[in-house]
Design a protein around this motif. Structure first.
Motif, short mmCIF file in Angstrom:
data_model
loop_
_atom_site.label_atom_id
_atom_site.label_comp_id
_atom_site.label_asym_id
_atom_site.label_seq_id
_atom_site.Cartn_x
_atom_site.Cartn_y
_atom_site.Cartn_z
N UNK A 197 -14.86 -53.58 -25.12
CA UNK A 197 -15.79 -52.62 -24.55
C UNK A 197 -15.58 -51.22 -25.13
N UNK A 198 -14.43 -51.02 -25.70
CA UNK A 198 -14.16 -49.70 -26.28
C UNK A 198 -14.44 -49.74 -27.78
N UNK A 199 -14.88 -48.65 -28.31
CA UNK A 199 -15.15 -48.58 -29.73
C UNK A 199 -14.03 -47.87 -30.47
N UNK A 200 -14.14 -47.90 -31.75
CA UNK A 200 -13.18 -47.17 -32.57
C UNK A 200 -11.85 -47.87 -32.74
N UNK A 201 -10.89 -47.08 -33.19
CA UNK A 201 -9.55 -47.61 -33.47
C UNK A 201 -8.86 -48.08 -32.20
N UNK A 202 -9.01 -47.32 -31.13
CA UNK A 202 -8.37 -47.69 -29.87
C UNK A 202 -8.92 -49.02 -29.37
N UNK A 203 -10.21 -49.24 -29.49
CA UNK A 203 -10.82 -50.51 -29.08
C UNK A 203 -10.28 -51.68 -29.89
N UNK A 204 -10.10 -51.48 -31.18
CA UNK A 204 -9.54 -52.54 -32.02
C UNK A 204 -8.11 -52.88 -31.62
N UNK A 205 -7.33 -51.86 -31.34
CA UNK A 205 -5.94 -52.10 -30.92
C UNK A 205 -5.88 -52.86 -29.61
N UNK A 206 -6.72 -52.45 -28.64
CA UNK A 206 -6.72 -53.15 -27.35
C UNK A 206 -7.21 -54.59 -27.50
#
Length: 69
Positions: free
Chosen positions: A1-10
């Motif tokens: 649900x999150x975008x960007x680098x943080x979303x990929x990590x999660x």
């Protein structure tokens, strides 16, 4: 649900955690039953206490002491 680098990590963390939970479930449902069946086999009486686990020897000695008292 999150975008960007943080979303990929999660997302990677979620996949890793889900995989670990599935592997743990397989181990708990399959291998533990096999180990219990192996460990809880009916104990055979051995001659002169050979190949008897130490806990069984202690238990037998305890009950002999109780019977003698």
């Amino acid at each position: 649900m999150m975008g960007g680098i943080v979303g990929r990590l999660f997302r990677e963390f979620a996949v890793t955690l889900s995989t670990a939970i599935l592997v743990s479930m397989v181990v708990s449902l399959d291998h533990h039953a096999h180990m219990c069946a192996y460990l809880l086999k009916e104990a055979k009486e051995e001659k002169h206490g050979q190949n008897v686990p130490r806990s069984e020897k202690v238990s037998r000695g305890y009950w002999r002491a109780i019977a003698a008292a």
